[in-house]
Design a protein around this motif. Structure first.
Motif, mmCIF file in Angstrom:
data_model
loop_
_atom_site.group_PDB
_atom_site.id
_atom_site.type_symbol
_atom_site.label_atom_id
_atom_site.label_comp_id
_atom_site.label_asym_id
_atom_site.label_seq_id
_atom_site.Cartn_x
_atom_site.Cartn_y
_atom_site.Cartn_z
ATOM 1 N N ARG A 145 9.165 -7.729 -15.946
ATOM 2 C CA ARG A 145 10.061 -6.764 -15.301
ATOM 3 C C ARG A 145 9.775 -5.362 -15.804
ATOM 4 O O ARG A 145 9.690 -4.411 -15.029
ATOM 5 C CB ARG A 145 11.523 -7.115 -15.527
ATOM 6 N N LEU A 146 9.571 -5.227 -17.105
ATOM 7 C CA LEU A 146 9.277 -3.913 -17.660
ATOM 8 C C LEU A 146 7.915 -3.406 -17.181
ATOM 9 O O LEU A 146 7.756 -2.224 -16.860
ATOM 10 C CB LEU A 146 9.323 -3.954 -19.183
ATOM 11 N N THR A 147 6.942 -4.294 -17.098
ATOM 12 C CA THR A 147 5.625 -3.922 -16.574
ATOM 13 C C THR A 147 5.757 -3.394 -15.148
ATOM 14 O O THR A 147 5.208 -2.341 -14.810
ATOM 15 C CB THR A 147 4.679 -5.139 -16.595
ATOM 16 N N ALA A 148 6.488 -4.109 -14.314
ATOM 17 C CA ALA A 148 6.671 -3.693 -12.919
ATOM 18 C C ALA A 148 7.487 -2.406 -12.830
ATOM 19 O O ALA A 148 7.208 -1.542 -11.995
ATOM 20 C CB ALA A 148 7.338 -4.810 -12.124
ATOM 21 N N GLU A 149 8.480 -2.275 -13.695
ATOM 22 C CA GLU A 149 9.303 -1.067 -13.672
ATOM 23 C C GLU A 149 8.501 0.160 -14.104
ATOM 24 O O GLU A 149 8.658 1.238 -13.533
ATOM 25 C CB GLU A 149 10.511 -1.257 -14.591
ATOM 26 N N LEU A 150 7.642 -0.003 -15.092
ATOM 27 C CA LEU A 150 6.779 1.110 -15.501
ATOM 28 C C LEU A 150 5.841 1.513 -14.366
ATOM 29 O O LEU A 150 5.586 2.696 -14.147
ATOM 30 C CB LEU A 150 5.960 0.729 -16.733
ATOM 31 N N ALA B 138 5.219 7.041 -22.642
ATOM 32 C CA ALA B 138 3.778 7.309 -22.708
ATOM 33 C C ALA B 138 3.008 6.294 -21.872
ATOM 34 O O ALA B 138 2.084 6.650 -21.144
ATOM 35 C CB ALA B 138 3.294 7.283 -24.157
ATOM 36 N N VAL B 139 3.402 5.023 -21.946
ATOM 37 C CA VAL B 139 2.748 3.980 -21.146
ATOM 38 C C VAL B 139 3.057 4.189 -19.667
ATOM 39 O O VAL B 139 2.186 4.047 -18.812
ATOM 40 C CB VAL B 139 3.176 2.570 -21.606
ATOM 41 N N GLY B 140 4.298 4.550 -19.359
ATOM 42 C CA GLY B 140 4.702 4.757 -17.977
ATOM 43 C C GLY B 140 3.986 5.909 -17.292
ATOM 44 O O GLY B 140 3.861 5.930 -16.071
ATOM 45 N N ASN B 141 3.481 6.869 -18.071
ATOM 46 C CA ASN B 141 2.790 8.015 -17.498
ATOM 47 C C ASN B 141 1.295 7.792 -17.332
ATOM 48 O O ASN B 141 0.592 8.670 -16.847
ATOM 49 C CB ASN B 141 3.045 9.264 -18.350
#
Length: 188
Positions: free
Chosen positions: A22-27, A126-129
């Protein structure tokens, strides 16, 4: 009280991977509801098509399905944006947009980022960007623990591409957190 699923059961696997997925997809999507839908679709596909496969293959299979669902999401969003650009306001008078003069409130000072690096939100930001491919390579390698070959299989690319995306992701994250330098171990 219901019985707990066996450690090698599909239920246990899905419970273990659900939060990270879920966090991977949300990022990737930057949309909590869309991310939940994508993860749910990936889980349902895994259960429907691959429940009888060897439990050791569930991880790479699930991440390949998740990756495909994310790509489908991006294609739909791209088509939607293409067709609905006519809804953007027209600037017939040539006036400047007043919103362009609002200062950016994001602090990009590496010293400040380093001081906040112990905050998981900073790391996730940082990962999300990261660009999508770098983000996927980083999350699959560093977070999910997949090796280079498995990551290449999930992402549908060559192992060399995975290494390049992962290296660039590490450098970008380190730069954002103020920790410059790469070891040979990070490249493997």
């Amino acid at each position: 009280m219901p019985a707990r699923p066996a450690p090698n059961s599909l239920d246990a696997f899905l419970r273990d991977v659900s939060r990270r997925a879920r966090l991977t997809a949300e990022l990737a999507t930057r949309d909590r509801e869309a991310a939940q839908d994508i993860v749910q679709e990936a889980m349902l596909t895994l259960v429907a098509k691959y429940r009888n496969h060897d439990p050791s293959s569930w991880g790479p299979l699930f991440h390949r399905i998740l990756h495909s669902r994310l790509m489908d999401h991006f294609r739909r969003e791209s088509r939607r944006k293409k067709w609905f650009t006519w809804l953007d306001p027209m600037d017939d008078a040539g006036e400047e947009d007043p919103w362009q003069h609002i200062p950016d409130q994001v602090d990009t000072n590496p010293v400040t980022l380093l001081q906040r690096a112990d905050n998981m939100d900073t790391v996730l930001d940082a990962v999300g960007n990261l660009p999508f491919r770098q983000q996927q390579a980083f999350l699959l390698r560093a977070w999910e623990g997949l090796d280079t070959a498995q990551t290449a299989e999930v992402m549908g690319c060559a192992e060399g591409s995975v290494k390049t995306h992962y290296f660039r992701a590490l450098n970008s994250i380190r730069a954002k957190l103020g920790n410059i330098g790469t070891t040979a171990e990070d490249m493997s």
